[in-house]
Design a protein around this motif. Structure first.
Motif, PDB file in Angstrom:
ATOM      1  N   MET A   1      19.220  -4.428  -1.693  1.00 25.51           N
ATOM      2  CA  MET A   1      18.101  -5.284  -1.299  1.00 25.51           C
ATOM      3  C   MET A   1      17.783  -6.354  -2.329  1.00 25.51           C
ATOM      4  O   MET A   1      17.516  -7.504  -1.979  1.00 25.51           O
ATOM      5  CB  MET A   1      16.839  -4.440  -1.091  1.00 25.51           C
ATOM      6  N   THR A   2      17.754  -5.973  -3.596  1.00 29.23           N
ATOM      7  CA  THR A   2      17.422  -6.933  -4.644  1.00 29.23           C
ATOM      8  C   THR A   2      18.453  -6.840  -5.763  1.00 29.23           C
ATOM      9  O   THR A   2      18.161  -6.347  -6.854  1.00 29.23           O
ATOM     10  CB  THR A   2      16.019  -6.654  -5.230  1.00 29.23           C
TER      11      THR A   2
ATOM     12  N   HIS B   1       0.831  -1.205   0.000  1.00 26.97           N
ATOM     13  CA  HIS B   1       0.000   0.000   0.000  1.00 26.97           C
ATOM     14  C   HIS B   1       0.865   1.255   0.000  1.00 26.97           C
ATOM     15  O   HIS B   1       0.585   2.213  -0.721  1.00 26.97           O
ATOM     16  CB  HIS B   1      -0.927  -0.001   1.212  1.00 26.97           C
ATOM     17  N   TYR B   2       1.919   1.232   0.809  1.00 22.37           N
ATOM     18  CA  TYR B   2       2.819   2.381   0.829  1.00 22.37           C
ATOM     19  C   TYR B   2       3.466   2.581  -0.540  1.00 22.37           C
ATOM     20  O   TYR B   2       3.594   3.709  -1.019  1.00 22.37           O
ATOM     21  CB  TYR B   2       3.891   2.209   1.906  1.00 22.37           C
ATOM     22  N   ALA B   3       3.853   1.472  -1.180  1.00 17.42           N
ATOM     23  CA  ALA B   3       4.499   1.594  -2.488  1.00 17.42           C
ATOM     24  C   ALA B   3       3.576   2.291  -3.485  1.00 17.42           C
ATOM     25  O   ALA B   3       3.998   3.130  -4.273  1.00 17.42           O
ATOM     26  CB  ALA B   3       4.892   0.222  -3.011  1.00 17.42           C
TER      27      ALA B   3
ATOM     28  N   ILE C   1       7.309   5.795   7.549  1.00 18.83           N
ATOM     29  CA  ILE C   1       6.714   4.456   7.511  1.00 18.83           C
ATOM     30  C   ILE C   1       7.100   3.718   8.788  1.00 18.83           C
ATOM     31  O   ILE C   1       8.270   3.719   9.167  1.00 18.83           O
ATOM     32  CB  ILE C   1       7.207   3.671   6.268  1.00 18.83           C
ATOM     33  N   PRO C   2       6.095   3.121   9.455  1.00 26.71           N
ATOM     34  CA  PRO C   2       6.388   2.488  10.756  1.00 26.71           C
ATOM     35  C   PRO C   2       7.198   1.190  10.678  1.00 26.71           C
ATOM     36  O   PRO C   2       7.363   0.518  11.675  1.00 26.71           O
ATOM     37  CB  PRO C   2       4.990   2.217  11.328  1.00 26.71           C
ATOM     38  N   PHE C   3       7.655   0.813   9.489  1.00 27.60           N
ATOM     39  CA  PHE C   3       8.517  -0.377   9.398  1.00 27.60           C
ATOM     40  C   PHE C   3       9.625  -0.083   8.386  1.00 27.60           C
ATOM     41  O   PHE C   3       9.616   0.967   7.731  1.00 27.60           O
ATOM     42  CB  PHE C   3       7.721  -1.614   8.984  1.00 27.60           C
ATOM     43  N   GLU C   4      10.565  -0.981   8.282  1.00 25.71           N
ATOM     44  CA  GLU C   4      11.678  -0.788   7.342  1.00 25.71           C
ATOM     45  C   GLU C   4      11.154  -0.876   5.904  1.00 25.71           C
ATOM     46  O   GLU C   4      10.618  -1.908   5.502  1.00 25.71           O
ATOM     47  CB  GLU C   4      12.730  -1.873   7.605  1.00 25.71           C
TER      48      GLU C   4
ATOM     49  N   SER D   1       9.882  -2.596  -2.947  1.00 21.92           N
ATOM     50  CA  SER D   1       8.854  -2.032  -3.834  1.00 21.92           C
ATOM     51  C   SER D   1       8.692  -0.535  -3.596  1.00 21.92           C
ATOM     52  O   SER D   1       8.355   0.221  -4.509  1.00 21.92           O
ATOM     53  CB  SER D   1       7.537  -2.765  -3.643  1.00 21.92           C
ATOM     54  N   ILE D   2       8.952  -0.106  -2.360  1.00 17.41           N
ATOM     55  CA  ILE D   2       8.817   1.316  -2.041  1.00 17.41           C
ATOM     56  C   ILE D   2       9.930   2.138  -2.700  1.00 17.41           C
ATOM     57  O   ILE D   2       9.688   3.177  -3.308  1.00 17.41           O
ATOM     58  CB  ILE D   2       8.808   1.494  -0.510  1.00 17.41           C
TER      59      ILE D   2
END
Length: 680
Positions: free
Chosen positions: A506-507, A447-449, A471-474, A478-479
């Motif tokens: 990351m990828t 959703h954030y992405a 964002i409350p997580f790392e 995709s973001i």
DNA sequence: CTAGGGTTAG
């Protein structure tokens, strides 16, 4: 003999025999009535059937015999379940019979309880259950299964514990119910505790024969992500049944392990509709659409009539392949077989038509479906969004809310994409906020992405950056990818480089991030940096996914690669292209060479542009499709900016409607314009 | 009379 027929589900034969018996003046006894009623329960589906039978029983003088009344109650209960009858009034009649019975036995109690459970009236079921003096395991199990179906997991646990403390022995039905409740609710720790409890409680030899419990464990473990554990349980079952095989097959399919799934499928000595369906839809989603369709026809040639779920899988394959003609044929077969009111098939059709570029057909399927669920709404909203009709998508979303269908995580993904494609920034932000505030769904990475994508496309890069920081997580890949493509679009170098660096960490194997960065440098004319990125990419062994486009001509799919030399008619395509480009230029088309990633002479660049796969495919369509027919092109990557421009001119020069589906959305070209309004 | 295996939306 009558009992024999009814056990074989042949109600009509049983009744025929009963009539013959009466014609021959044999007097039916209690057993006769009981077994005839059991047979009638198989075929009765209307209220009047029940009342007629009731009269027959009363006249026969067996109206007080427990086994006969039990059978009669059973008829009422089965009828209540039929869509042609009123469930509540039939259950009320069944209940009246039950209440006035002079002598109730175990079967009377459990019949009425399971009747209520099946008709989703758990309160009444519980009321009867509470009135039982000696509660049988079957009754407990029936109640538990009701709670499982309603998703009331904690009620399930409560019952399970009560049984234990009252000293009522759990059986395999109890265990399977509880385990599947845990699997459905994602309560894996609870599930594992139940597993441990079973191992402690049950003696080994009995345990070894509890196939059903092991089958439920297979499902529990793969849903926890412990595929190997699921497999070792499967291997440990000494006498596996078809359900064991289907369970491990779905495990592999759901986790995308198509290779393993195939070998299980091949190993199966017995397969049913479910096995075929799982394999077909698995191939459609994780493997190849073509293989899925092959399996679908193999299934038919093996003499199996596909059910609607199997059709859904086949239709999905057509959506993946963009194979409109085959999709239409399947739709036709569906109607002929009487499956056209099927929910799952209808939902699959919406997506198939939409992804094949025929939005109208998708919409008319949606409008004519007899009933809709959240999947149908999500599919239609997504379809409108992908075709660039953001406002209509939002309007449909409002309608969905008015129909009191609750939006889920996927609804919000489609709504956000729709806003993003249409540039509806404010609405998108509002809906994003409403997710948590109104519907209690906390936004995930995806959703954030989409929110970032929405902001970036609209040029609000600073705002996007702020969102990412909060964002409350790392933030995941995709973001950063959404941010990077925004930076490329608006030429924001510094931020873009930062996003790319995160992505490379990351990828590292994802070609997309390297290409985006190289593209960004190329647009700015920084050819040295382009070269560095390409070298870096090569050094890490990453290859660019080659662009390809395809279209359907006379029921056959034709594929074109960039700079294609493989298609048998590609020479004709090139020569028509050369002539066409001249005409396009007269109309004002100027090749935009910033979309070429290599630094070369500008003439070479222009030539390189003209060999892009989407252009080749469009030209092939112009040559092969009848005059006036819409050309539908499908591409595995995003459409290139120059191609987007060129196709606009082509639609004008040739007077053709051209539809291009790229990985993200649809472009409808007509009269020199594109439906996306150049916002993509 | 009770249980275990499926589909479709991004």
């Amino acid at each position: 003999m009558i009992t024999c027929y009814s056990h074989n589900n042949d109600g009509h034969a049983a009744i025929q025999l009963f009539k013959e018996m009466r014609q021959m003046s044999f007097k039916p006894d209690n057993f006769t009535y009981t077994s005839v009623l059991a047979a009638l329960a198989l075929i009765a589906d209307r209220e009047r059937h029940c009342h007629q039978l009731h009269c027959v029983v009363v006249k026969s003088g067996t109206g007080l015999v427990t086994s006969v009344v039990n059978a009669l109650i059973s008829v009422y209960v089965k009828c209540a379940f039929s869509p042609l009858a009123s469930s509540s009034s039939l259950m009320a009649s069944a209940r009246k019979l039950f209440d006035v019975m002079p002598e109730k036995d175990e079967l009377s109690w459990t019949t009425i309880i399971t009747g209520y459970v099946k008709n989703e009236d758990l309160d009444s079921a519980k009321e009867v259950f509470d009135g039982m003096d000696e509660k049988l395991v079957v009754a407990w199990n029936a109640m538990i299964s009701g709670y499982v179906q309603k998703g009331l997991v904690f009620k399930v646990f409560e019952m399970f514990r009560s049984m234990h403390s009252l000293g009522i022995k759990h059986d395999d039905f109890t265990y399977t119910n509880v385990l599947s409740a845990c699997a459905d609710a994602g309560l894996f720790l609870h599930g594992k505790q139940v597993h441990a409890y079973i191992l402690r409680t049950e003696a080994k030899p009995a345990w070894a024969f509890m196939v059903s419990v092991n089958n439920a464990l297979i499902t529990l473990y793969w849903k926890c992500g412990e595929l190997e554990q699921a497999r070792s349980i499967f291997d440990s079952i000494s006498i596996k049944d078809l359900i064991s095989w289907n369970a491990i097959l779905s495990a592999y399919v759901s986790k995308g392990k198509i290779h393993e799934a195939k070998s299980i499928f091949d190993e199966m000595s017995e397969k049913n509709m479910l096995s075929w369906t799982v394999m077909i839809s698995g191939l459609a989603q994780h493997g190849s659409g073509e293989e899925a369709l092959k399996l679908f026809s193999k299934m038919k040639s093996n003499g199996l009539e596909p059910c609607d779920y199997a059709f859904s899988g086949a239709i999905t394959s057509c959506a993946v392949l963009a194979s409109l003609e085959q999709g239409r044929q399947l739709h036709g077969q569906l109607i002929r077989l009487g499956f056209d009111s099927s929910l799952s098939a209808g939902n699959a059709l919406i997506t198939m038509y939409a992804r094949c570029g025929v939005l109208d057909a998708a919409y008319s399927v949606f409008l004519t479906m007899p009933c809709l669920d959240s999947v149908s709404w999500n599919a239609m909203i997504a379809a409108l969004g992908q075709h660039g009709h953001g406002n209509q998508a939002l309007q449909l979303y409002e309608e969905m809310l008015e129909e009191r269908i609750l939006p889920d995580r996927i609804t919000f993904l489609t709504v956000l994409s729709a806003c993003s494609h249409a540039g509806l920034v404010e609405q998108g932000k509002q809906h994003f906020n409403s997710m948590n505030e109104i519907y209690g769904i906390s936004p995930g990475e995806d959703h954030y992405a989409r929110l970032i994508d929405l902001l970036c496309r609209a040029g609000k890069l600073t705002e996007a950056e702020n969102v990412i920081r909060n964002i409350p997580f790392e933030p995941g890949a995709s973001i950063w990818e959404a941010l990077l493509s925004g930076c490329r679009l608006h030429g924001n170098m510094d931020l873009g480089v930062e996003a790319a660096e995160r992505l490379f960490e990351m990828t590292p194997q994802n070609d997309g991030s390297y290409i985006l960065l190289a593209n960004m440098f190329a647009t700015a004319g920084r050819w040295d940096d382009v070269a560095t990125v390409r070298k870096f990419m090569r050094g890490r062994g990453v290859k660019k996914e080659p662009g390809c486009s395809w279209l359907e001509v006379e029921n056959k799919v034709h594929v074109f690669l960039v700079d294609d030399t493989v298609h048998p008619e590609v020479l004709a395509v090139y020569s028509y292209m050369a002539e066409l480009v001249l005409r396009l230029r007269k109309l004002g088309y100027i090749p935009d060479t910033k979309y070429i990633l290599h630094d070369m002479e500008s003439e070479q660049k222009e030539y390189a542009l003209s060999t892009h796969s989407e252009k080749l495919a469009v030209v092939y369509g112009l040559l092969k499709l009848p005059k006036g027919a819409t050309i539908r092109i499908f591409k595995n990557l995003r459409i290139c900016g120059d191609c987007h421009n060129a196709v606009k001119f082509m639609s004008k020069a040739e007077g053709r409607e051209i539809i291009v589906r790229d990985v993200k959305r649809f472009h409808h070209f007509k009269d020199g314009e594109c439906s996306c309004g150049n916002y993509w």
